[in-house]
Structure formats: structure tokens, C-alpha cells
Design a protein around this motif. Sequence first.
Motif, short mmCIF file in Angstrom:
data_model
loop_
_atom_site.label_atom_id
_atom_site.label_comp_id
_atom_site.label_asym_id
_atom_site.label_seq_id
_atom_site.Cartn_x
_atom_site.Cartn_y
_atom_site.Cartn_z
N LEU A 183 -6.55 -9.81 8.00
CA LEU A 183 -5.18 -8.81 7.42
C LEU A 183 -4.40 -9.80 6.10
O LEU A 183 -3.92 -11.04 7.57
N SER A 184 -4.21 -9.63 5.55
CA SER A 184 -2.96 -10.32 5.01
C SER A 184 -2.14 -9.85 5.46
O SER A 184 -1.78 -8.96 5.73
N GLU B 298 0.53 -8.95 3.59
CA GLU B 298 1.02 -7.84 3.30
C GLU B 298 1.11 -6.80 4.27
O GLU B 298 0.89 -5.52 4.41
N GLN B 299 -0.70 -6.39 4.18
CA GLN B 299 -2.00 -5.49 5.06
C GLN B 299 -1.00 -5.67 6.68
O GLN B 299 -0.36 -4.69 7.08
N THR C 190 2.72 -3.66 6.18
CA THR C 190 2.26 -2.39 6.51
C THR C 190 2.01 -2.00 7.89
O THR C 190 1.90 -0.75 7.81
N TYR C 191 0.89 -2.19 8.39
CA TYR C 191 0.00 -1.92 9.25
C TYR C 191 1.03 -1.45 9.97
O TYR C 191 1.28 -0.22 10.93
N MET D 141 2.33 -1.13 1.19
CA MET D 141 1.51 -1.42 0.41
C MET D 141 0.73 0.13 0.06
O MET D 141 1.15 0.44 1.48
N ASN E 283 -6.49 2.23 9.44
CA ASN E 283 -6.96 0.49 8.10
C ASN E 283 -8.12 2.06 6.97
O ASN E 283 -8.03 1.80 6.14
N LEU F 58 -5.57 1.44 4.79
CA LEU F 58 -5.75 0.60 3.34
C LEU F 58 -6.68 -0.05 3.20
O LEU F 58 -7.05 -1.23 2.25
N GLN G 100 -9.59 -0.19 4.61
CA GLN G 100 -10.43 -1.05 6.21
C GLN G 100 -11.80 -0.67 5.75
O GLN G 100 -12.62 -1.79 6.21
#
Lengths: 263, 262
Positions: A54-55, A57-58, A61-62, A133, A218, A221, A223
Motif C-alpha cells: 500500500l502507498s 496515501e492508501q 485513507t485506510y 483518497m 479495500n 480503495l 484493491q
Amino acid sequence: MLKSMLKIGKMRWQEYNIYPSNFYLFTLNRIVEVVVYIFVWQAIYNQTGNAGGLSIEQMVTYYILVTALRPIILWGCNEEMAHSIRNGQIHKELLNPISYFQYYFGMEIGEFAFATVVGLATFVCCAIFWKVMIPASIVHFLLFIFIILLSVPITFSLQMIVGTVGFYSNSIWGMQILRKAIISIFSGIIAPITLFPQWFQTLSNFLPFKELIYTPINIYLGQISLNEIGIIIIKQMIWGILLYMLAKLFFNHAVKKVTINGG
Amino acid sequence: MIRNIRIYFSFLGASLKKMLEYRVDCLVGMVSQIAFQLIELIFIWIIFQNTDNIGGWNFTQLLLLYGVMMLSVAVTDLLFDATYDIGNRFIRKGKFDTILLRPVNPLISVLGESQTSTALGYIILSFILIVFTLMKLNITITLFLIIKILYFGILGGIIIGGFQTIFSISGFWTYKSNEVVWSVFQLHKLAEYPIEIYNKFIRVLITMILPFACVSYFPTLNYLGSSKGKIAYIAPVVAIIVWFIAIKVWNFALNKYRSTGN
């Protein structure tokens, strides 16, 4: 029946809103909870640049979504239920024209509504401080909402099971903490499930908790691919029905005990 | 003062006995509390699956920092737990009126109602964690060090208890919510991690405004023998200042108290 349930939900909602300060404090609290996690992860990303695919930002946000969803998943009225069992109020509630489960589901609707508003406010406040995000697409967003709604029967049944323990024990305080601890560990509240060891990931695939937090986020996002979601929905429904039946059986068994003892 | 403290401890003893009456509840509570602590430890463990240090601190050092915080939090739970829920437990139900009638300082009466026997288990657990991590870090455990650990642990608990007392007065106005105290209490989590990882705002917040850093961060540096650790010795001054403010604020709230009348 639905109308009276909504009415009870509305009562519960109003109970929360007697003190308007409650709302602001609940929201503030959620933000305080998330701050530490975000800073820790930022420190890690500054050193490694990557964690669990995950980046940053991700990841931020998570955690913000976790904080927003947490009240929806963890709050509930099992404390009230145990209380009504203890002080004998239950005999009135059993005589209600709607069933005991329906009565508490009505309460749960109010609780859910309040938790949703707090969650939304938390999300908006966090979006001011950190870069959040937006959902991967409209479809992903709608599925995100749908999976959360599917978790309602599961969380509700768990609440009823813990509340029913009130028939056997003087306080369900310990059981409450246990419920919260189990959900927190297995749902991905602590960290994304992919960061856990393999055996834990396999185990959480079978349990219903992952779908309460980790899966919806997820999906949000982007994913998780859309063709996997069908299986997730079926799994959620099966777990919902299973837990509901378990809660019902447990309650029906326990309530006999209370009638014998006369409240 | 001495009399007040003596009364406080006899109240506290009575409430602890009340709690121990329900043995099964007490046991379940203790086990689940430990499960809850596990959550934090799992998070720390996961962090170190992804990196070998955070803010220059390695896994063992971070566990030590965590243990130091946990010890103080456990002391707070044991001694000042009642401040957490004044609105709900005393004011809304009108129990506070009875307390006002006693020939004892109301604050002492309220604090004496604390009943978290689970905290005793915590204190032992965190103490073991501290000693164990210190040994792993090759620091010789001397009697002086052990006294220092206990000293800072108790002092830290008193400081956090002071914060809780200050913010518990919100219960006089909200009657129900304990959310203000909970918010402030939650801030202790910030000090479970080295302050190097935070931005300026949070650093100032936890060193100057609500000095949680004096509870965990500086004492830990002190045990590790760092030169910055000398700052830990201001902890007693901090405790006195916090409690001075707490008593002033509490008395202010007491004057404003209006009974709910039921």
C-alpha cells in the motif's frame, strides 16, 4: 412491525441527541484515536517507502476509514440489554407487542444511524488534516456501502449473544471487552490483514470479521477485483444467518431460565 | 491533607473489596483486559515486520516505552478510576448529593469509589515487561533502578490521574458523557511512541501542555542512561502543578454544582 422498529430507532437517536455536546465529543474522540496510527505509519514510510503493497496515501485513507467505520461496527445496545435483564425490566420488554429481538433491532437502527453520522463527521474532519483518497469508482463506492450494510446482521447477532450472557453473569463488562478485542484483532482495525502472518490470513478468511472493516475498505480503495465480490457477499449472508440463529437459540434457551426464577 | 489521604485509602480499600465480591466477573474482566492490551502489542509487532526501527527506536526499546506507559496507566486505573465517569455514576443519579453530606472532602469521596481491581494484574504485568526488556537491552538491574521504576511509575499514574480529575468536571455539565475524560486519556497513546515521530504541534502538546512525555518518554530515556533522561526528574514538579490546577478546577466546579434532583 417495521414502523414500530423505526420508531424505537428514532427514540434511541433522540436519546443520543439530548446532549448535543455528545456528538462533537464522539467525533473528536475518533480523531484522537487515529492520530497516533497515522504518525507511526508516516514514520515507517519515511524509512521504507512501502508496506504491504500500500502507498502512504492508501494507508492513511485506510486508517481514517477504519476510524469512521469503527463506531458502526463496535457500538451497540448489549449493555442496555444486560441491564434490562439484571434489573428485571426484561419482563416488560418480553410482553411488548413486538418480539424482543425486533425491539433491540429497533434500538440498533438508532445506534447505527448515530454511529454513521459520527463516522461521516470524523471522515470529513480527517480529510481536512490529511490527504484522503476518493473511492476507486462509483461502483466500488456503492459496493462499499452494500458490504457495510451486510455486516449489520452479523454485528447485531454478536451484540445479542453478548447481551444474553447477562442472564448468567452479573456484569457483561468483561464479555464486552472480549467482543471488542476479537473484532479489533480479526477485522483489520489494528492493521491491514495483508500485513499479518500467513496462518492468520488463512484463519481470517474463514471468520466473518474481515468483511466488517478490511474488505469494504479495500473495495473502496479498489484493491479487490469486482468478480471476487460475489463470493464475499455470499459468505457474509451465510455468516449473518448462522450467527442470527445462534443468537436466537442461545436467547431462547436462556430466557427459560429467567421465567423459572421469576425475573 | 494527611487525614484526607488516609480516608481516601480506606474508601479505596472498601471499593476494591466490593469489586472482588464478584470473582467470576473479575476474572473475565482481567483476561479480557489482557486481550485488549494484546491489540496494542500486535500493532507494535506488525510495525517491526515492516521496519527495524521507528524514530531511531528498536523493537525492545519500544516495548520498554510501552511497558513504562502501561505501568503508569495501571496505577491511574487503580487509584483514580472513578474520575472517569463522574457524570453518569454520581451526578445524573443524584448520588453526588449524598457525597456532599459526608464530613469528608467530596473529591476524596469520589476518588475513593475507584474500583478497578484488574489494575493490580496490570501493574505486575507491566513491571515484568519493563524488567524483561531492560535485561534484554543489557542494562544491569540494580535495586536503585527498581526503586526508580516504581517511583516514576507511581508518579506518572498520579500525573495522569490529575489530568483526569481536571477534565472529569465536564461531568458536572454533561451529566452523562465521559467522552471528555476519555479523549484526554486517549492522548496517552501518543506517548507510547517516541516523540521523534510527531510534528511540532503534537510534540508541544505532549511535553508542555499535557506532559504525558514526562510519564513515559523521559523516564524511559532515564532508564536507558541517555543524557536527555535527566528531564525525567522534573516529574514531581509536574505532578504538583497538575494537582494544584486539578484541585482549583474541581472546587470551581463544585461551587457551580446544581443537583439533578432525583
